[in-house]
Design a protein around this motif. Structure first.
Motif, PDB file in Angstrom:
ATOM      1  N   TYR A   9       0.843  -1.364   0.008  1.00 12.83           N
ATOM      2  CA  TYR A   9      -0.058  -0.108  -0.083  1.00 12.83           C
ATOM      3  C   TYR A   9       0.854   1.240   0.057  1.00 12.83           C
ATOM      4  O   TYR A   9       0.483   2.236  -0.835  1.00 12.83           O
ATOM      5  CB  TYR A   9      -0.921   0.002   1.256  1.00 12.83           C
ATOM      6  N   ASP A  12       2.840   1.456  -3.335  1.00 14.81           N
ATOM      7  CA  ASP A  12       2.132   1.413  -4.598  1.00 14.81           C
ATOM      8  C   ASP A  12       1.136   2.416  -4.678  1.00 14.81           C
ATOM      9  O   ASP A  12       0.575   3.146  -5.623  1.00 14.81           O
ATOM     10  CB  ASP A  12       1.043   0.362  -5.122  1.00 14.81           C
ATOM     11  N   TYR A 198      -5.482  -1.171  -7.322  1.00 16.97           N
ATOM     12  CA  TYR A 198      -4.895  -1.935  -6.175  1.00 16.97           C
ATOM     13  C   TYR A 198      -5.936  -2.809  -5.467  1.00 16.97           C
ATOM     14  O   TYR A 198      -5.662  -3.958  -5.115  1.00 16.97           O
ATOM     15  CB  TYR A 198      -4.333  -0.658  -5.269  1.00 16.97           C
TER      16      TYR A 198
END
Ligand code: AMP
Ligand code: MG
Length: 468
Positions: A9, A12, A198
């Motif tokens: 997390y 990205d 994501y």
């Protein structure tokens, strides 16, 4: 002891969080450590490291603490910026099965998202989350897990001075409906897409390659949430604060605040002190499911299709399906609870008619004792409705129903009066009642008389509090 972090997390999704370190706890003291969960995660935890790392006193190597941004509708009103105001995501680890999991500290100090709050949490509410989340896991209901609670040695000021604590939470992710709302509300389509990509990669990788990945993602969230809420309803669980920032797209129950289990069946049951309108009452939870998912759909519309009208049409089609999908999940839960094998067109009526007949009777024990009229009858003030209903059930359920009912319906749930007693004792320094109650709720299909009784009549109306 080592934790092997891989913090996707933070890596990205720059711009969706702030880097901020937990407050160092002045005098950490381990209150409870979840060794079975640690083993399941492949963690070889020693108490010293756990006490230090899971209080914020020190950081495990490889942790990269962040506070995540999110927005949310709270009791129907939109707050464009909430975010982790008292939580720090340490990073991600892999469980034994390879699943990526967040490790988050809660109650670990102020962040730029704290607004007026102190960033802290008290021992009672953190042990409460630990207890209820572990009860839910033992009931087989998707939930974040609790790895530890450590008393910090700091004082937290609420109405009185209370001992502070930090909870360590394990989650499939902390992506919420409100995470998507945060970027949608700012019109930041690039960041919204990054978060959605994501989320899909992490939770729904099979949908990444399709024609409409964001619509498929919405659909997957509906599936998970419809199943989750049906499971809550099956055990009489009332979340209490189903704001969009407290609905995880993973389908796990998250953010145990003013939640509680219903005792006597009453559809309008509310425990939270601030829920004056009954927005998050027992029976309204499936309605709020649809409401919250509609907010997720609105946030995703810019991604769903380049033609805005078509995007709205596609999203609306999914929203219209929610009540039917929820109802199908609920009937499935009820078939299991009633020990019904296969499907019969009369099952929905059989289930609905039980709801009418059992008004006021203890939710948990009524199901548990369905097959034993001698122990069932004392749960009711007026048994006439059941007298008419039971023969219909026996006829439909047939052979072996008693065993199936015993396997599907817990004997023990965290009863409100016992939760309060255990937390009061823990706050005063005695963990024994908490440990005993925890052991009972972790093994909920075993009958332990002392943990099965409804609140004594003197217990009165139960009220729970948020944000504590
Ligand atoms: P909750 O109702 O617990 O889900 O929290 C709603 C929002 O309030 C989130 O943004 C939390 O981070 C924040 N919050 C709750 N309690 C505190 C606190 N004691 N200090 C700072 N922020 C808090
Ligand atoms: Mg929350």
């Amino acid at each position: 002891m080592t934790l092997t972090f891989d913090n996707s997390y933070a890596r990205d999704l720059p711009g969706t969080y702030l880097r901020v370190v937990p407050d160092p706890a002045p005098a950490p003291r381990l209150l409870v450590l979840n060794q079975p969960l640690a083993a399941h995660l492949g963690l070889d935890l020693d108490a010293g490291d756990a006490e230090s790392w899971f209080s914020g006193a020190s950081l495990p190597p490889g942790a990269d603490p962040i506070a995540q941004a999110y927005a949310g509708h709270q009791f129907g009103g939109f707050s464009p910026q909430l975010g982790d105001g008292r939580a720090h995501l340490l990073g991600e680890i892999s469980g034994r099965d390879g699943q990526r999991l967040d490790i988050q500290l809660k109650g670990s100090g102020r962040t730029p998202f704290s607004r007026g709050g102190d960033g802290k949490a008290a021992v009672g509410p953190m042990l409460r989350e630990y207890l209820i989340s572990e009860a839910m896991a033992a009931l087989g209901i998707p939930t974040t897990r609790s790895l530890a609670v450590v008393a910090t040695g700091a004082t937290v000021w609420r109405e009185t001075a209370l001992p502070g604590a930090v909870l360590t939470r394990i989650a499939a992710s902390h992506l919420r409906v409100g995470t998507f709302q945060f970027f949608a509300a700012r019109g930041d389509k690039a960041q919204l897409r990054a978060v959605a990509d994501y989320a899909i990669a992490r939770h729904d990788p099979d949908h990444a390659a399709g024609d409409h990945p964001y619509l498929a993602f919405l659909d997957a969230v509906i599936d998970r949430q419809a199943r989750l809420i049906a499971e809550w309803m099956g055990v009489g669980f009332i979340h209490g604060v189903m704001n969009t920032d407290n609905m995880a797209i993973s389908g796990e129950t998250i953010d145990y605040g003013p939640c509680a289990f219903m005792e006597g069946y009453a559809p309008g049951t509310v425990f939270s002190s601030i829920d004056h309108q009954g927005r998050y009452s027992y029976a309204n939870q499936p309605v709020i499911l649809g409401w919250n998912i509609a907010r997720l759909a609105e946030a995703l519309v810019p991604l769903i299709d380049p033609d805005p009208d078509r995007a709205v049409d596609l999203a609306n089609g999914r929203l219209e399906s929610i009540s039917g999908r929820y109802r199908a999940e609920w009937i499935g839960v009820m078939r299991r609870k009633l020990g019904l094998v296969g499907e019969d067109p009369g099952d929905a009526d059989l289930s609905d008619d039980l709801m009418t007949a059992m008004a006021g009777a203890d939710w948990t024990l009524t199901f548990r004792r369905l097959a034993n009229e001698a122990t069932l009858r004392p749960l009711f003030e007026d048994f006439r409705g059941m007298e008419a209903w039971l023969p219909r059930w026996h006829a439909r359920a047939g052979e072996g129903a008693a065993q199936r009912v015993a396997a599907a319906n817990p004997a023990v749930i965290p009863r409100n009066h016992q939760v309060e007693d255990a937390l009061a004792a823990a706050t005063a320094g005695d963990m024994a009642p908490f440990q005993a109650l925890l052991a009972a709720v972790q093994d909920p299909f075993v009958e332990r008389e002392a943990y099965m009784l409804p609140a004594p009549s003197g217990f009165g109306t139960y009220v729970t509090f948020c944000g504590t």
